[in-house]
Design a protein around this motif. Structure first.
Motif, short mmCIF file in Angstrom:
data_model
loop_
_atom_site.label_atom_id
_atom_site.label_comp_id
_atom_site.label_asym_id
_atom_site.label_seq_id
_atom_site.Cartn_x
_atom_site.Cartn_y
_atom_site.Cartn_z
N CYS A 43 77.75 49.85 30.06
CA CYS A 43 79.15 49.65 30.42
C CYS A 43 79.46 50.01 31.87
O CYS A 43 80.33 49.42 32.50
CB CYS A 43 80.05 50.45 29.49
N GLY A 44 78.77 51.03 32.40
CA GLY A 44 79.01 51.46 33.76
C GLY A 44 80.02 52.58 33.89
O GLY A 44 80.18 53.14 34.99
N PHE A 45 80.70 52.96 32.79
CA PHE A 45 81.75 53.95 32.94
C PHE A 45 81.68 55.12 31.96
O PHE A 45 82.47 56.06 32.07
CB PHE A 45 83.15 53.32 32.83
N CYS A 46 80.77 55.11 31.00
CA CYS A 46 80.65 56.23 30.08
C CYS A 46 79.96 57.41 30.77
O CYS A 46 79.48 57.30 31.90
CB CYS A 46 79.89 55.84 28.81
N LYS A 47 79.92 58.54 30.10
CA LYS A 47 79.33 59.75 30.67
C LYS A 47 77.89 59.51 31.14
O LYS A 47 77.50 59.92 32.24
CB LYS A 47 79.35 60.88 29.63
N ASN A 48 77.08 58.84 30.31
CA ASN A 48 75.69 58.63 30.67
C ASN A 48 75.54 57.62 31.80
O ASN A 48 74.73 57.80 32.71
CB ASN A 48 74.88 58.21 29.45
N CYS A 49 76.30 56.53 31.75
CA CYS A 49 76.22 55.53 32.81
C CYS A 49 76.62 56.13 34.16
O CYS A 49 75.99 55.88 35.19
CB CYS A 49 77.09 54.32 32.50
N LEU A 50 77.69 56.95 34.17
CA LEU A 50 78.12 57.57 35.41
C LEU A 50 77.07 58.53 35.96
O LEU A 50 77.00 58.76 37.17
CB LEU A 50 79.45 58.31 35.19
N ALA A 51 76.24 59.06 35.08
CA ALA A 51 75.15 59.94 35.52
C ALA A 51 73.89 59.16 35.88
O ALA A 51 72.86 59.75 36.22
CB ALA A 51 74.83 60.95 34.42
N GLY A 52 73.96 57.81 35.80
CA GLY A 52 72.80 56.98 36.10
C GLY A 52 71.87 56.75 34.93
O GLY A 52 70.84 56.10 35.08
N GLU A 53 72.23 57.24 33.74
CA GLU A 53 71.38 57.09 32.56
C GLU A 53 71.81 55.86 31.77
O GLU A 53 72.24 55.95 30.62
CB GLU A 53 71.47 58.36 31.70
N THR A 54 71.67 54.69 32.38
CA THR A 54 72.20 53.46 31.78
C THR A 54 71.41 53.00 30.57
O THR A 54 71.88 52.16 29.81
CB THR A 54 72.23 52.34 32.83
N GLY A 55 70.22 53.52 30.38
CA GLY A 55 69.46 53.21 29.17
C GLY A 55 70.02 53.89 27.94
O GLY A 55 69.58 53.61 26.83
N ARG A 90 74.88 35.27 27.10
CA ARG A 90 76.13 35.97 27.45
C ARG A 90 75.78 37.36 27.97
O ARG A 90 75.04 38.12 27.33
CB ARG A 90 77.03 36.10 26.22
N VAL A 91 76.33 37.70 29.15
CA VAL A 91 76.12 39.02 29.74
C VAL A 91 77.45 39.77 29.75
O VAL A 91 78.39 39.36 30.45
CB VAL A 91 75.57 38.91 31.18
N PRO A 92 77.58 40.85 28.98
CA PRO A 92 78.81 41.65 29.00
C PRO A 92 78.82 42.60 30.20
O PRO A 92 77.77 42.86 30.80
CB PRO A 92 78.75 42.43 27.69
N PHE A 93 80.00 43.09 30.56
CA PHE A 93 80.14 44.01 31.70
C PHE A 93 79.32 43.48 32.88
O PHE A 93 78.53 44.18 33.50
CB PHE A 93 79.68 45.42 31.32
N ALA A 94 79.56 42.20 33.18
CA ALA A 94 78.67 41.46 34.08
C ALA A 94 78.66 42.01 35.50
O ALA A 94 77.61 41.99 36.17
CB ALA A 94 79.05 39.98 34.09
N ASP A 95 79.81 42.46 36.00
CA ASP A 95 79.82 43.02 37.34
C ASP A 95 78.83 44.17 37.47
O ASP A 95 78.23 44.37 38.53
CB ASP A 95 81.23 43.51 37.71
N PHE A 96 78.68 44.92 36.40
CA PHE A 96 77.77 46.06 36.41
C PHE A 96 76.33 45.64 36.11
O PHE A 96 75.39 46.17 36.71
CB PHE A 96 78.24 47.10 35.40
N ASN A 97 76.16 44.69 35.20
CA ASN A 97 74.82 44.42 34.68
C ASN A 97 74.04 43.35 35.43
O ASN A 97 72.81 43.28 35.28
CB ASN A 97 74.91 44.02 33.20
N CYS A 98 74.69 42.52 36.21
CA CYS A 98 73.97 41.46 36.93
C CYS A 98 73.53 41.94 38.31
O CYS A 98 74.33 42.50 39.06
CB CYS A 98 74.86 40.23 37.10
#
Length: 384
Positions: free
Chosen positions: A89-101, A132-140
């Motif tokens: 998503c790019g905005f949860c606690k883990n994503c904000l810490a760089g742990e996007t997996g 389909r790519v969700p949260f595309a600004d973040f994931n592409c």
């Protein structure tokens, strides 16, 4: 559209499925030009997971954007993009810490999401004509226009960052010695990444001649475990000390070094404990699962393995594990490819049209005809 669909163990088919649709303003639809078959796809293909028939496979995807949602701000129709296998998503606690997996948003009740993979959320895979790519600004991740270096860039979806992640978990530094167990695509990428990071010696352990030859081509030292204990072979070339760092690029389907084909899920972990010197560090990007229906014993079926924790403690090893957070690395690795500093496509053995997927899965699973890494091309533009 056409897509690769799981039917039952050891059987996939290319069939018609529904076209993807924009479901959220930050979605995009990508016309897939390349989608690679991953070794972890084989776990589902072999019936070693809880995958149900009907899953569209494919988490290593690259293509051109055909349609964008109203909320997309950084992408345009016509952009060439590659997507991390992690849906995040790019905005949860883990994503904000760089742990996007380990995104906490995209797959409720589970830390992490992915395309076309069992238990990793409601995201069809990209071994298909469109995705389909969700949260595309973040994931592409945008790529240079055209089709140059296609088989290099497709590896940014998973195995190049995953190999690099193994080095990051082990904290490989310039001048160090490194042992990589497994010369599949991820293992070769780990060895390649260790060399890019300045390792002085990189040993690669496997038994498949084509894989060991690939390792030698990039400057690594091949170790054939059918010709003797790999630990002793490596120690003989490190003054008896062992290596500074070690990487497990095999995972839970590791096999004994004889002709029996018998699986011993913890063997690589235990060999690494013996291979790496005291106070060294282990990186484990190789896949381990909490449930394995095909495990060789009841403990293995529940993800419980006999690891030499006593010896690991005695040697003061540090261990890093877990799937890669692709976005931590993919921009830098993209730029290494674009500048000509990295050419990871040396691992790609076959480029095939999507229609050939069933045969490709069968041959890749059996490791025949030199199949080491397969890239499928759904469209006519790049099909070999």
């Amino acid at each position: 559209m056409k897509a690769v669909v799981y039917e039952r163990p050891f059987s996939v088919t290319v069939t018609e499925v529904d076209d993807p649709q924009i479901q959220h303003p930050n979605d995009v639809i990508v016309r897939i030009t390349s989608s690679a078959i991953c070794g972890s796809d084989l776990h589902m293909y072999e019936g070693r997971t809880a995958a149900e028939p009907g899953i569209v496979f494919g988490h290593e995807n690259l293509g051109v954007i055909e349609e964008i949602g109203d909320g997309v701000v950084s992408l345009s129709v016509g952009d060439r993009v590659v997507m991390p296998f992690n849906v995040a998503c790019g905005f949860c606690k883990n994503c904000l810490a760089g742990e996007t997996g380990f995104c906490l948003t995209v797959n409720p009740g589970f830390a992490g999401g992915a395309y076309g993979y069992v238990s990793m959320g409601p995201y069809p895979g990209g071994q298909a004509e469109r995705l389909r790519v969700p949260f595309a600004d973040f994931n592409c991740l945008k790529l240079p226009e055209g089709d140059e270096n296609e088989t290099d860039y497709i590896l940014l979806a998973d195995i190049f960052p995953t190999g690099y992640h193994g080095c990051e978990l082990a904290q490989v530094s310039p001048g160090e010695t490194v042992a990589v167990y497994g010369a599949g695509p991820v293992g070769l990428m780990a060895a390649y990444s260790a060399l890019l990071r300045g390792a002085s010696k990189v040993f690669v352990v496997d038994r498949v001649p084509e894989r060991l030859a690939k390792a030698e081509e990039i400057g690594a030292i091949p170790i054939d475990f059918t010709k003797g204990d790999p630990v002793e072979q490596i120690k003989a070339q490190t003054n008896g000390e062992g290596t500074d760092k070690g990487i497990d690029a095999v995972g839970y389907q590791a096999q004994k070094g004889d002709e029996s084909g018998h699986e011993e899920p913890a063997i690589v972990l235990n060999q690494l404990v013996e291979t790496v010197r005291a106070t060294g560090r282990l990186g484990v990007p190789g896949l381990y699962v909490p449930s394995d229906p095909g495990g060789p014993d009841e403990h293995a079926k529940h993800g419980q393995l006999m690891v030499s924790i006593g010896k690991m403690f005695e040697k003061g090893h540090k261990v890093g594990t877990g799937q890669t957070n692709v976005k931590k690395y993919n921009r830098q690795l993209r730029d290494l490819i674009t500048s000509g500093r990295a050419r990871p496509s040396f691992v790609v053995s076959h480029e095939l049209p999507l229609e050939d997927a069933p045969q490709a899965y069968e041959k890749f699973d059996k490791r025949v005809d030199g199949y080491t890494k397969v890239v499928l091309h759904p469209g006519p533009d790049l099909a070999a």
